[in-house]
Motif scaffolding. Structure first.
Motif, PDB file in Angstrom:
ATOM      1  N   LEU A 163       0.833  -1.209   0.000  1.00 56.80           N
ATOM      2  CA  LEU A 163       0.000   0.000   0.000  1.00 56.80           C
ATOM      3  C   LEU A 163       0.868   1.259   0.000  1.00 56.80           C
ATOM      4  N   LEU A 164       1.881   1.262   0.857  1.00 54.64           N
ATOM      5  CA  LEU A 164       2.743   2.435   0.980  1.00 54.64           C
ATOM      6  C   LEU A 164       3.675   2.604  -0.219  1.00 54.64           C
ATOM      7  N   SER A 165       3.815   1.545  -1.011  1.00 55.19           N
ATOM      8  CA  SER A 165       4.644   1.670  -2.215  1.00 55.19           C
ATOM      9  C   SER A 165       3.911   2.391  -3.342  1.00 55.19           C
ATOM     10  N   ILE A 166       2.570   2.481  -3.240  1.00 55.51           N
ATOM     11  CA  ILE A 166       1.809   3.136  -4.309  1.00 55.51           C
ATOM     12  C   ILE A 166       1.221   4.481  -3.873  1.00 55.51           C
ATOM     13  N   SER A 167       1.476   4.881  -2.616  1.00 53.87           N
ATOM     14  CA  SER A 167       0.973   6.168  -2.148  1.00 53.87           C
ATOM     15  C   SER A 167       1.751   6.628  -0.917  1.00 53.87           C
ATOM     16  N   ASN A 168       1.884   7.941  -0.784  1.00 50.73           N
ATOM     17  CA  ASN A 168       2.516   8.515   0.412  1.00 50.73           C
ATOM     18  C   ASN A 168       1.526   8.662   1.559  1.00 50.73           C
ATOM     19  N   GLN A 169       0.251   8.426   1.274  1.00 48.51           N
ATOM     20  CA  GLN A 169      -0.760   8.513   2.325  1.00 48.51           C
ATOM     21  C   GLN A 169      -1.803   7.416   2.139  1.00 48.51           C
ATOM     22  N   VAL A 170      -1.857   6.516   3.118  1.00 47.60           N
ATOM     23  CA  VAL A 170      -2.827   5.425   3.122  1.00 47.60           C
ATOM     24  C   VAL A 170      -3.794   5.673   4.273  1.00 47.60           C
ATOM     25  N   VAL A 171      -5.080   5.659   3.967  1.00 49.20           N
ATOM     26  CA  VAL A 171      -6.118   5.933   4.966  1.00 49.20           C
ATOM     27  C   VAL A 171      -6.977   4.682   5.115  1.00 49.20           C
ATOM     28  N   ILE A 172      -7.119   4.211   6.359  1.00 42.54           N
ATOM     29  CA  ILE A 172      -7.844   2.961   6.606  1.00 42.54           C
ATOM     30  C   ILE A 172      -8.929   3.198   7.660  1.00 42.54           C
ATOM     31  N   LYS A 173     -10.140   2.805   7.311  1.00 42.61           N
ATOM     32  CA  LYS A 173     -11.264   2.871   8.259  1.00 42.61           C
ATOM     33  C   LYS A 173     -11.343   1.549   9.009  1.00 42.61           C
ATOM     34  N   LEU A 174     -11.447   1.632  10.348  1.00 39.81           N
ATOM     35  CA  LEU A 174     -11.471   0.431  11.187  1.00 39.81           C
ATOM     36  C   LEU A 174     -12.654   0.455  12.151  1.00 39.81           C
TER      37      LEU A 174
ATOM     38  N   GLN B 247       3.932   2.817  11.045  1.00 38.49           N
ATOM     39  CA  GLN B 247       3.766   3.834  10.001  1.00 38.49           C
ATOM     40  C   GLN B 247       2.611   4.807  10.289  1.00 38.49           C
ATOM     41  N   ILE B 248       1.872   4.600  11.372  1.00 42.79           N
ATOM     42  CA  ILE B 248       0.761   5.504  11.704  1.00 42.79           C
ATOM     43  C   ILE B 248       1.299   6.878  12.089  1.00 42.79           C
ATOM     44  N   PHE B 249       0.712   7.927  11.499  1.00 40.38           N
ATOM     45  CA  PHE B 249       1.060   9.280  11.925  1.00 40.38           C
ATOM     46  C   PHE B 249      -0.163  10.077  12.400  1.00 40.38           C
ATOM     47  N   ARG B 250      -1.360   9.507  12.186  1.00 42.40           N
ATOM     48  CA  ARG B 250      -2.574  10.196  12.632  1.00 42.40           C
ATOM     49  C   ARG B 250      -3.652   9.167  12.916  1.00 42.40           C
ATOM     50  N   ILE B 251      -4.423   9.414  13.984  1.00 43.56           N
ATOM     51  CA  ILE B 251      -5.573   8.568  14.327  1.00 43.56           C
ATOM     52  C   ILE B 251      -6.759   9.485  14.613  1.00 43.56           C
ATOM     53  N   ASP B 252      -7.875   9.258  13.926  1.00 41.87           N
ATOM     54  CA  ASP B 252      -9.104  10.010  14.184  1.00 41.87           C
ATOM     55  C   ASP B 252     -10.145   9.074  14.778  1.00 41.87           C
TER      56      ASP B 252
ATOM     57  N   ASP C 290       5.142   6.480   4.934  1.00 40.71           N
ATOM     58  CA  ASP C 290       6.503   5.982   5.071  1.00 40.71           C
ATOM     59  C   ASP C 290       7.462   7.056   5.580  1.00 40.71           C
ATOM     60  N   GLU C 291       7.001   8.289   5.581  1.00 40.88           N
ATOM     61  CA  GLU C 291       7.849   9.374   6.067  1.00 40.88           C
ATOM     62  C   GLU C 291       8.056   9.233   7.570  1.00 40.88           C
ATOM     63  N   ASN C 292       9.214   9.661   8.049  1.00 34.39           N
ATOM     64  CA  ASN C 292       9.549   9.526   9.464  1.00 34.39           C
ATOM     65  C   ASN C 292       8.795  10.565  10.294  1.00 34.39           C
ATOM     66  N   LYS C 293       7.756  10.128  11.014  1.00 34.03           N
ATOM     67  CA  LYS C 293       6.964  11.020  11.855  1.00 34.03           C
ATOM     68  C   LYS C 293       7.276  10.725  13.322  1.00 34.03           C
ATOM     69  N   LYS C 294       7.678  11.756  14.046  1.00 37.51           N
ATOM     70  CA  LYS C 294       8.068  11.551  15.439  1.00 37.51           C
ATOM     71  C   LYS C 294       6.855  11.443  16.362  1.00 37.51           C
ATOM     72  N   GLU C 295       5.732  12.061  15.961  1.00 35.70           N
ATOM     73  CA  GLU C 295       4.552  12.070  16.810  1.00 35.70           C
ATOM     74  C   GLU C 295       3.342  11.500  16.073  1.00 35.70           C
ATOM     75  N   ILE C 296       2.432  10.941  16.832  1.00 34.13           N
ATOM     76  CA  ILE C 296       1.146  10.496  16.280  1.00 34.13           C
ATOM     77  C   ILE C 296       0.084  11.454  16.797  1.00 34.13           C
ATOM     78  N   ILE C 297      -0.529  12.184  15.878  1.00 41.14           N
ATOM     79  CA  ILE C 297      -1.580  13.132  16.245  1.00 41.14           C
ATOM     80  C   ILE C 297      -2.909  12.392  16.311  1.00 41.14           C
ATOM     81  N   CYS C 298      -3.631  12.579  17.413  1.00 46.78           N
ATOM     82  CA  CYS C 298      -4.930  11.933  17.594  1.00 46.78           C
ATOM     83  C   CYS C 298      -6.022  13.002  17.682  1.00 46.78           C
TER      84      CYS C 298
END
Length: 381
Positions: free
Chosen positions: A187-198, A213-218, A235-243
């Motif tokens: 998934l990450l090889s075909i996009s810089n942003q993958v969004v998944i509903k759970l 690889q999570i950088f945001r959770i809503d 895939d970018e290096n994110k130091k924080e996960i924004i919720c």
């Protein structure tokens, strides 16, 4: 598909929107080329659309079987997600009935929908033509498409199936269909942003532990009912996960925090003061019980009671704010009407109503809970 759109059939469907569907199914269809099962399917679709996606209450729209309707996002949650995502190329790898895709792709020029159910995809393609929306509609299994695809997308979206082969609900990422842990690199090889509903039941800490690889959770609630957890991967290096905790159609503000802040937050405790604060369910799902206390300067009633208090009213709280007073059991008058809340208390609301002879509803609140001194009752002023 064409026969169900016949004017006489559509008139019959609209005339029976409030009919008892079980009784209707026992009747013979008045139309030789359209079965009663097909008619009832469209009636059910219109009923669901009225509460979940009213934009489809338009002449000429077709509805799929009930399971596809139940699994679809609501218009409100889809619209919320659409305000986040922008770009040129969008793909939904599990489009289903296409509600999320319809809204999420509205700011994209190039739209692709993947769906393995051919009949469902035909309905979606037909509806999008009625709605004057363009897209590529591809009838493929997600895994097959990923193995063959050479394109790159600005956003990849998917909503994995949350039932196993026996139709039991599943929640772990490895049990979903598709298995998110197996395909995340693809998934990450075909996009810089993958969004998944759970599922709203999935554990937030578990997600962070298995998906670095999570950088945001809503955490998305609608009228205080948590509907979905939406995660964003990169895939970018994110130091924080924004919720983000949101409670749509409540008038309450969203609350944003950094994952891990709860571990360093400390609550103070006190007996109930003039104002009582009850966090909405998106906050409770996030498990940020001490952080809410610290951020808003509120005192908690008890370590296991997620109710807060203050002498002065504060603003922008993500939940209900009630002006209340402490009473004893003698202050609960029989036959009065209350919204009854029970938190960290042995009696459930139904037990409380029965014990005290109370009616449910109205504008007043009655809270049965615990402070550090023991069981207490709070009543609206």
């Amino acid at each position: 598909m064409v026969k169900i759109l016949n004017k006489e059939v559509q008139n019959y469907i609209n005339a029976n929107l409030n009919a008892d569907l079980h009784t209707l199914l026992l009747k013979k269809s008045p139309f030789p080329e359209v079965s009663m099962q097909e008619i009832v399917q469209q009636i059910k679709g219109k009923q669901v659309a009225e509460r979940k996606f009213p934009f489809l209450l338009k002449e000429g729209i077709l509805f799929p079987p009930q399971l596809s309707l139940e699994q679809s996002s609501s218009e409100k949650t889809a619209l919320y997600k659409s305000e986040i995502l922008k770009g040129k190329k969008f793909i939904d790898l599990t489009s289903g009935f296409g509600i999320d895709a319809y809204y999420l792709s509205q700011d994209f020029k190039d739209i692709t929908l993947i769906e393995q159910n051919a009949e469902l995809l035909k309905i979606v393609e037909y509806n999008w033509n009625v709605l004057s929306r363009n897209a590529r509609f591809i009838n493929r299994k997600l895994e097959d498409f990923l193995n063959e695809n050479q394109e790159h997308f600005d956003v990849v979206y998917l909503d994995p199936a949350r039932r196993d082969q026996n139709k039991n609900k599943v929640f772990l990422l490895e049990d979903l269909s598709p298995n998110i842990l197996e395909i995340r690199e693809k998934l990450l090889s075909i996009s810089n942003q993958v969004v998944i509903k759970l599922s709203p039941l999935i554990d937030i800490k578990y997600l962070v532990s298995v998906l670095p690889q999570i950088f945001r959770i809503d955490i998305v609630a609608l009228k205080n009912d948590v509907k979905e957890i939406v995660i964003f991967l990169s895939d970018e290096n994110k130091k924080e996960i924004i919720c983000n905790c949101v409670n749509l159609e409540s008038g309450e503000p969203a609350f944003t925090f950094v994952f891990g802040e709860e571990e360093n937050a400390v609550s103070e405790y006190d007996e109930p003061e003039k104002f009582i604060y009850i966090p909405n369910n998106s906050i409770l799902k996030a498990g940020i019980f001490n952080l809410i206390s610290a951020k808003f300067g509120l005192k908690k009633l008890h370590p296991n009671t997620h109710i807060y208090t203050s002498g002065e009213r504060i603003t922008n709280f993500p939940g209900r704010i009630l002006e209340m007073e402490s009473i004893d059991s003698k202050g609960v008058k029989k036959k009065e009407q209350y919204n009854i809340i029970s938190k960290n208390h042995p009696l459930k609301p139904e037990d409380i109503k029965k014990k005290y002879g109370l009616k449910d509803g109205g504008e007043k609140y009655l809270i049965f809970t615990q402070s550090k001194k023991g069981k207490i009752i709070l009543k609206s002023v």
